[in-house]
Design an enzyme around this catalytic site. Structure first.
Site, PDB file in Angstrom:
ATOM      1  N   HIS A  82       0.853  -1.191   0.000  1.00 26.98           N
ATOM      2  CA  HIS A  82       0.000   0.000   0.000  1.00 26.98           C
ATOM      3  C   HIS A  82       0.886   1.237   0.000  1.00 26.98           C
ATOM      4  O   HIS A  82       1.853   1.317   0.746  1.00 26.98           O
ATOM      5  CB  HIS A  82      -0.898   0.016   1.240  1.00 26.98           C
ATOM      6  CG  HIS A  82      -1.808   1.193   1.280  1.00 26.98           C
ATOM      7  ND1 HIS A  82      -3.044   1.187   0.677  1.00 26.98           N
ATOM      8  CD2 HIS A  82      -1.651   2.423   1.808  1.00 26.98           C
ATOM      9  CE1 HIS A  82      -3.613   2.360   0.841  1.00 26.98           C
ATOM     10  NE2 HIS A  82      -2.787   3.132   1.529  1.00 26.98           N
ATOM     11  N   LYS A 187      -8.523  -1.760   5.700  1.00 25.96           N
ATOM     12  CA  LYS A 187      -8.692  -2.242   4.321  1.00 25.96           C
ATOM     13  C   LYS A 187      -7.666  -3.332   4.006  1.00 25.96           C
ATOM     14  O   LYS A 187      -7.978  -4.331   3.354  1.00 25.96           O
ATOM     15  CB  LYS A 187      -8.567  -1.066   3.345  1.00 25.96           C
ATOM     16  CG  LYS A 187      -9.794  -0.152   3.398  1.00 25.96           C
ATOM     17  CD  LYS A 187      -9.672   1.056   2.500  1.00 25.96           C
ATOM     18  CE  LYS A 187      -8.725   2.076   3.033  1.00 25.96           C
ATOM     19  NZ  LYS A 187      -8.831   3.412   2.506  1.00 25.96           N
TER      20      LYS A 187
HETATM   21  N1  URA Z   1      -5.331   6.625   2.480  1.00 26.44           N
HETATM   22  C1  URA Z   1      -6.371   5.974   3.052  1.00 26.44           C
HETATM   23  O1  URA Z   1      -6.826   4.952   2.564  1.00 26.44           O
HETATM   24  N2  URA Z   1      -6.861   6.477   4.214  1.00 26.44           N
HETATM   25  C2  URA Z   1      -6.392   7.593   4.791  1.00 26.44           C
HETATM   26  O2  URA Z   1      -6.889   7.984   5.833  1.00 26.44           O
HETATM   27  C3  URA Z   1      -5.316   8.266   4.172  1.00 26.44           C
HETATM   28  C4  URA Z   1      -4.792   7.737   3.012  1.00 26.44           C
END
Ligand code: URA
Length: 436
Positions: A82, A187
């Site tokens: 990520h 996530k």
């Molecule tokens: N990316 C995300 O998915 N969430 C955040 O709070 C900041 C960047």
């Protein structure tokens, strides 16, 4: 339990229990807690922060707020990556096939770009025929055959984040470390990969403007992932300037392909292979040195490029673009910005370059905007390069724009020329693999 009392507790800096945090998240998803109370709680978190235990509880409650991806059909160790968002960041397009070529499996869910930051999904959708909305069975099958697959974020995964992020966006509560940590990690945990690499961007084009803040965020995320039982590392990387020389969609796919075709000695190539090596270490494929050497061999042998072609083919796209990148969408119009004096290029302001690409049609001002897949810009100089009047600094591309003056003015201002050669900072600043 009343939301009012929980807002008051957080406002006073008193930690909430797991049950209290779950009450807030459940009320957020069901709509039982109104937006004004959720917003007040988010603001209290911004001022008081959360303890590591509360951050973990929030992450887990958010993870459990919707569907979870079942990766049990994948025939090996899975690794996810990520990035906290940047300009010109096409590392996923490079590292996913490299990790695949070295025996790892990369099932990846990515986002779209918004504002000055790009998104991997928009880049991949510029490949003719490529679908990022394939059914679950095809996703798992693609990962098994190609070693990697990339699909768009599903609305059913972590609905609590969808709601909370939309509120944070309009209440000036985005840049809180525990809230960013819970948003990203919920996530990642719902996605379910065995290993997670986090690329925390720092600099003018990033959420975390200073390295110190980026390290704190990286530590919070690594701590949360480890408490949740995952193998996790974070790297802190520079986003003061765009990554690589292309900013856009098809143009970034072409740059990623050029790295996989062998141009791996560039800063983009070296960073991408280093990130791939960290993922391979977590997958148990050897030491960092061994994994880096394996990643380099995967590029030099053509195996990584072949993995990208396989992934594209399995997801409905034209795999021949990996041999013929000129088959990617090409812009009808272009304009080259040139230096007007002698000196050294002192900066390439990433946020401004992202905004220029957006104006050309490569990014969205609002979520519903339609993109021009061929739009974007290509840098011809790097920070520290000497220039003279007339030296090409960048070429701007667009199909729907013929008057490039606004974008050209933005790019010129974002690439200042000075008398002194600037001191260059390394792209990779820190690796974090323990919580503190
Ligand atoms: N990316 C995300 O998915 N969430 C955040 O709070 C900041 C960047």
């Amino acid at each position: 339990m009343r939301a009012y009392d929980l807002i008051m507790k957080t406002r006073r800096g008193e930690p909430l229990t797991g049950a209290e945090i779950r009450f807030l998240v459940a009320g957020c998803v069901s709509g039982d807690i109104p937006d004004y109370q959720l917003s007040a709680w988010l603001m209290a978190v911004c001022f008081q922060s959360l303890t590591p235990e509360e951050t973990l509880e929030l992450t887990m409650a958010m993870r459990d707020s919707g569907d979870k991806m079942d990766l049990s059909g994948i025939r090996g160790v899975t690794a996810d990556k990520h990035s906290t968002g940047g300009v010109g960041d096409k590392t996923t397009l490079i590292l996913a096939p490299v990790v695949a070529a070295c025996g790892g499996y990369v099932p990846k869910m990515s986002g779209r770009g918004l504002g000055h930051t790009g998104g991997t999904i928009d880049k991949l959708e510029s490949i003719p025929g490529f679908s990022t909305a394939i059914p679950y069975g095809q996703f798992i099958d693609t990962v098994n055959r190609a070693g990697c697959a990339v699909v768009a974020q599903s609305g059913h995964l972590v609905p609590a984040d969808k709601k909370l992020y939309a509120l944070r966006d309009v209440t000036a509560t985005v840049d809180s470390i525990p809230l960013i940590c819970a948003s990203i990690m919920s996530k990642k945990l719902a996605m379910g990969a065995d290993c997670i690499l986090l690329d925390v961007k720092t600099g003018s084009g990033a959420f975390m403007k200073t390295e110190q803040e980026a390290v704190k965020l990286g530590q919070a995320m690594v701590r949360t992932a480890k408490l949740a039982g995952k193998r996790c590392r974070a790297v802190v990387t520079d986003m003061d300037m765009p990554l690589g020389s292309a900013v856009g969609n098809a143009i970034e796919v072409a740059e990623a392909i050029s790295v996989l075709q062998g141009e791996r000695h560039t800063p983009l190539g070296q960073l991408s292979l280093t990130l791939a090596a960290h993922m391979l270490v977590m997958c148990g494929k050897g030491s960092l040195e061994e994994c880096l050497a394996a990643a380099e061999r995967a590029v030099d042998s053509g195996e990584a490029l072949d993995r990208l072609a396989r992934m594209i083919g399995c997801q409905g796209g034209d795999p021949s673009v990996t041999e013929h990148p000129e088959r990617l969408p090409q812009a009808a119009n272009s304009f080259t910005v040139r230096a007007d004096r002698s000196g050294y290029l002192t900066r390439i302001a990433s946020e401004e370059m992202g905004l220029a690409a957006m104006e050309l049609g490569a990014g969205r001002r609002r979520a519903e905007d339609v993109l021009d897949p061929a739009a974007g810009l290509k840098l011809h100089c790097a920070v520290g390069d000497p220039v003279t009047p007339g030296t090409a600094l960048a070429t701007l591309y667009a199909s729907g724009v013929t008057d490039f003056s606004a974008a050209a003015a933005r790019v010129t201002a974002a690439m200042p020329i000075g008398e002194e050669r600037p001191v260059l900072q390394p792209l990779l600043r820190q690796v974090i693999d323990t919580a503190e």
